[in-house]
Motif scaffolding. Structure first.
Motif, PDB file in Angstrom:
ATOM      1  N   VAL A 182      72.186  22.425  97.071  1.00 29.83           N
ATOM      2  CA  VAL A 182      72.547  21.035  97.312  1.00 29.83           C
ATOM      3  C   VAL A 182      74.059  20.833  97.284  1.00 29.83           C
ATOM      4  N   SER A 183      74.726  21.387  96.285  1.00 31.76           N
ATOM      5  CA  SER A 183      76.179  21.211  96.189  1.00 31.76           C
ATOM      6  C   SER A 183      76.891  21.885  97.352  1.00 31.76           C
ATOM      7  N   GLY A 184      76.416  23.057  97.748  1.00 25.75           N
ATOM      8  CA  GLY A 184      77.033  23.761  98.868  1.00 25.75           C
ATOM      9  C   GLY A 184      76.872  23.007 100.179  1.00 25.75           C
ATOM     10  N   LEU A 185      75.689  22.440 100.407  1.00 24.05           N
ATOM     11  CA  LEU A 185      75.462  21.665 101.622  1.00 24.05           C
ATOM     12  C   LEU A 185      76.263  20.367 101.602  1.00 24.05           C
ATOM     13  N   ASN A 186      76.430  19.789 100.432  1.00 24.86           N
ATOM     14  CA  ASN A 186      77.228  18.575 100.300  1.00 24.86           C
ATOM     15  C   ASN A 186      78.686  18.834 100.677  1.00 24.86           C
ATOM     16  N   LYS A 187      79.171  20.031 100.406  1.00 28.51           N
ATOM     17  CA  LYS A 187      80.553  20.381 100.732  1.00 28.51           C
ATOM     18  C   LYS A 187      80.721  20.781 102.204  1.00 28.51           C
ATOM     19  N   ALA A 188      79.599  20.989 102.885  1.00 29.92           N
ATOM     20  CA  ALA A 188      79.657  21.436 104.284  1.00 29.92           C
ATOM     21  C   ALA A 188      79.424  20.258 105.225  1.00 29.92           C
ATOM     22  N   ARG A 189      80.117  19.167 104.974  1.00 29.26           N
ATOM     23  CA  ARG A 189      79.868  17.934 105.719  1.00 29.26           C
ATOM     24  C   ARG A 189      80.348  17.987 107.164  1.00 29.26           C
ATOM     25  N   ARG A 190      81.102  19.007 107.516  1.00 31.28           N
ATOM     26  CA  ARG A 190      81.572  19.127 108.903  1.00 31.28           C
ATOM     27  C   ARG A 190      80.753  20.153 109.686  1.00 31.28           C
ATOM     28  N   VAL A 191      79.611  20.527 109.125  1.00 30.15           N
ATOM     29  CA  VAL A 191      78.804  21.583 109.731  1.00 30.15           C
ATOM     30  C   VAL A 191      78.386  21.249 111.161  1.00 30.15           C
ATOM     31  N   PHE A 192      78.201  19.955 111.474  1.00 30.34           N
ATOM     32  CA  PHE A 192      77.729  19.571 112.800  1.00 30.34           C
ATOM     33  C   PHE A 192      78.852  19.111 113.720  1.00 30.34           C
ATOM     34  N   GLU A 193      80.094  19.314 113.299  1.00 32.66           N
ATOM     35  CA  GLU A 193      81.233  18.905 114.112  1.00 32.66           C
ATOM     36  C   GLU A 193      81.797  20.079 114.903  1.00 32.66           C
ATOM     37  N   SER A 194      82.054  19.856 116.159  1.00 31.03           N
ATOM     38  CA  SER A 194      82.799  20.805 117.012  1.00 31.03           C
ATOM     39  C   SER A 194      82.207  22.211 117.024  1.00 31.03           C
ATOM     40  N   ALA A 195      80.875  22.296 116.891  1.00 34.25           N
ATOM     41  CA  ALA A 195      80.251  23.617 116.991  1.00 34.25           C
ATOM     42  C   ALA A 195      80.340  24.146 118.420  1.00 34.25           C
ATOM     43  N   PHE A 196      80.370  23.231 119.377  1.00 31.78           N
ATOM     44  CA  PHE A 196      80.424  23.605 120.792  1.00 31.78           C
ATOM     45  C   PHE A 196      81.752  23.108 121.347  1.00 31.78           C
ATOM     46  N   SER A 197      82.738  23.973 121.313  1.00 33.40           N
ATOM     47  CA  SER A 197      84.108  23.591 121.645  1.00 33.40           C
ATOM     48  C   SER A 197      84.371  23.533 123.140  1.00 33.40           C
ATOM     49  N   GLU A 198      83.529  24.169 123.917  1.00 31.15           N
ATOM     50  CA  GLU A 198      83.747  24.156 125.358  1.00 31.15           C
ATOM     51  C   GLU A 198      82.409  24.126 126.079  1.00 31.15           C
ATOM     52  N   THR A 199      82.428  23.607 127.281  1.00 34.08           N
ATOM     53  CA  THR A 199      81.205  23.503 128.061  1.00 34.08           C
ATOM     54  C   THR A 199      80.830  24.873 128.622  1.00 34.08           C
ATOM     55  N   VAL A 200      79.588  25.258 128.373  1.00 31.31           N
ATOM     56  CA  VAL A 200      79.081  26.506 128.923  1.00 31.31           C
ATOM     57  C   VAL A 200      77.810  26.198 129.707  1.00 31.31           C
ATOM     58  N   ILE A 201      77.401  27.147 130.514  1.00 27.91           N
ATOM     59  CA  ILE A 201      76.168  27.012 131.275  1.00 27.91           C
ATOM     60  C   ILE A 201      75.220  28.124 130.832  1.00 27.91           C
ATOM     61  N   SER A 202      74.042  27.741 130.379  1.00 25.42           N
ATOM     62  CA  SER A 202      73.039  28.716 129.978  1.00 25.42           C
ATOM     63  C   SER A 202      72.019  28.896 131.098  1.00 25.42           C
ATOM     64  N   LYS A 203      71.740  30.149 131.426  1.00 24.58           N
ATOM     65  CA  LYS A 203      70.733  30.467 132.432  1.00 24.58           C
ATOM     66  C   LYS A 203      69.388  30.810 131.792  1.00 24.58           C
ATOM     67  N   PHE A 229      72.083  23.381 130.760  1.00 25.51           N
ATOM     68  CA  PHE A 229      70.984  24.337 130.920  1.00 25.51           C
ATOM     69  C   PHE A 229      70.482  24.308 132.361  1.00 25.51           C
ATOM     70  N   SER A 230      70.663  25.430 133.048  1.00 27.65           N
ATOM     71  CA  SER A 230      70.355  25.479 134.476  1.00 27.65           C
ATOM     72  C   SER A 230      68.884  25.798 134.748  1.00 27.65           C
ATOM     73  N   ASN A 231      68.178  26.327 133.759  1.00 28.82           N
ATOM     74  CA  ASN A 231      66.754  26.678 133.911  1.00 28.82           C
ATOM     75  C   ASN A 231      65.978  25.889 132.859  1.00 28.82           C
ATOM     76  N   LEU A 232      65.768  24.598 133.137  1.00 28.93           N
ATOM     77  CA  LEU A 232      65.409  23.648 132.093  1.00 28.93           C
ATOM     78  C   LEU A 232      64.116  22.894 132.377  1.00 28.93           C
ATOM     79  N   VAL A 233      63.358  22.688 131.298  1.00 26.50           N
ATOM     80  CA  VAL A 233      62.216  21.777 131.308  1.00 26.50           C
ATOM     81  C   VAL A 233      62.377  20.844 130.103  1.00 26.50           C
ATOM     82  N   ILE A 234      62.240  19.550 130.313  1.00 27.30           N
ATOM     83  CA  ILE A 234      62.309  18.570 129.228  1.00 27.30           C
ATOM     84  C   ILE A 234      60.932  17.943 129.040  1.00 27.30           C
TER      85      ILE A 234
END
Length: 264
Positions: A182-203, A229-234
């Protein structure tokens, strides 16, 4: 980091039916492999299923470092250690971010990518109440009911409290502890920020499973997902929220079963 996991071996319910390959499931924040037992057992009719405990969750080791790239590194180590070839990767929420990051960094490795209710972008750490509900001392509590009553002071949502309490462990001494760091996750408050720094295309062949009433996916996210995602189903479960693998399990499993039945 060596992760704890549960294995559900391939058990065909049809004579002569072959495995479609290995399936890996990554849980979300505050979750664990325990959240995926029913899903894993059902999917084991198609291939061997590995449900992982990501770092700082479940029975996996704790660490002061917690980020999407590090979680993806843990996954890479797991796949290598178990010699898994072209696995199908399922990721929910935080696990979905890890799964997408892994796919972007390792093009061509996955047979299929399945993402549940999360988009490849930054998210705020909006879990203040969850953290507070797990941060008080558990000394002196003699039952889960007593702990739940105290948690409710910080977190009124019964469903979320019950979800969190799947990581509440009673030791041989009779005392309780959180398996979550719990304490470790509380300190990781930026975990969901800027994980994807550039646009990529997944095949990679990719399926997005989305709750129609979820707050995690916006109209802009749907545009982004279709761009990346170029090969995508939603697939959208109209009345579902963020936890469709639990709240709408029948529809959820039907979608996956229909998809897996097409894989040879």
């Amino acid at each position: 980091m060596r992760l704890s996991y549960k294995l559900y071996p391939f058990q065909s319910n049809v004579e002569g039916k072959k495995s479609i390959g290995d399936i890996i499931i990554l849980h979300g924040l505050f979750g664990s492999s325990k959240n995926w037992v029913t899903v894993a057992k059902t999917l084991s009719a198609f291939g061997s299923v590995y449900t992982l405990d990501q770092r700082n969750h479940g029975d996996s080791p704790h660490s002061s470092e917690h980020s999407i790239p590090l979680l993806a590194d843990d996954l890479e180590e797991f796949i290598s250690d178990h010699a898994l070839k072209s696995p199908i990767l399922i990721g929910h929420s935080m696990g979905g971010l890890v799964a997408m990051y892994f796919d972007f960094a390792h093009p061509g490795v996955l047979k299929e990518l399945i993402i549940q209710d999360i988009s490849p972008r930054s998210y705020p750490f909006a879990y203040e109440n969850e953290i507070k509900s797990m941060s008080f001392s558990l000394n002196g509590f003699s039952s889960r009911t007593e702990i739940d009553t105290e948690m409710a002071k910080f977190l009124p949502d019964t469903f979320i409290r019950q979800f969190l309490q799947m990581s509440l462990d009673r030791m041989e001494s009779g005392e309780y502890r959180w398996k979550l760091n719990v304490s470790g996750l509380n300190k990781a408050r930026r975990v969901f920020e800027s994980a994807f720094s550039e646009t990529v295309i997944s095949k990679t062949k990719t399926i997005f499973l989305i709750g129609g009433k979820s707050e995690y996916i916006t109209k802009e996210d749907l545009v982004l997902i279709q761009k990346v995602f170029s090969n995508l189903v939603i697939k959208i479960i109209p009345e579902g929220g963020h936890y469709i693998h639990f709240t709408h399990q029948k529809e959820y499993l039907q979608i996956l079963s229909d998809e897996f039945a097409l894989i040879s």
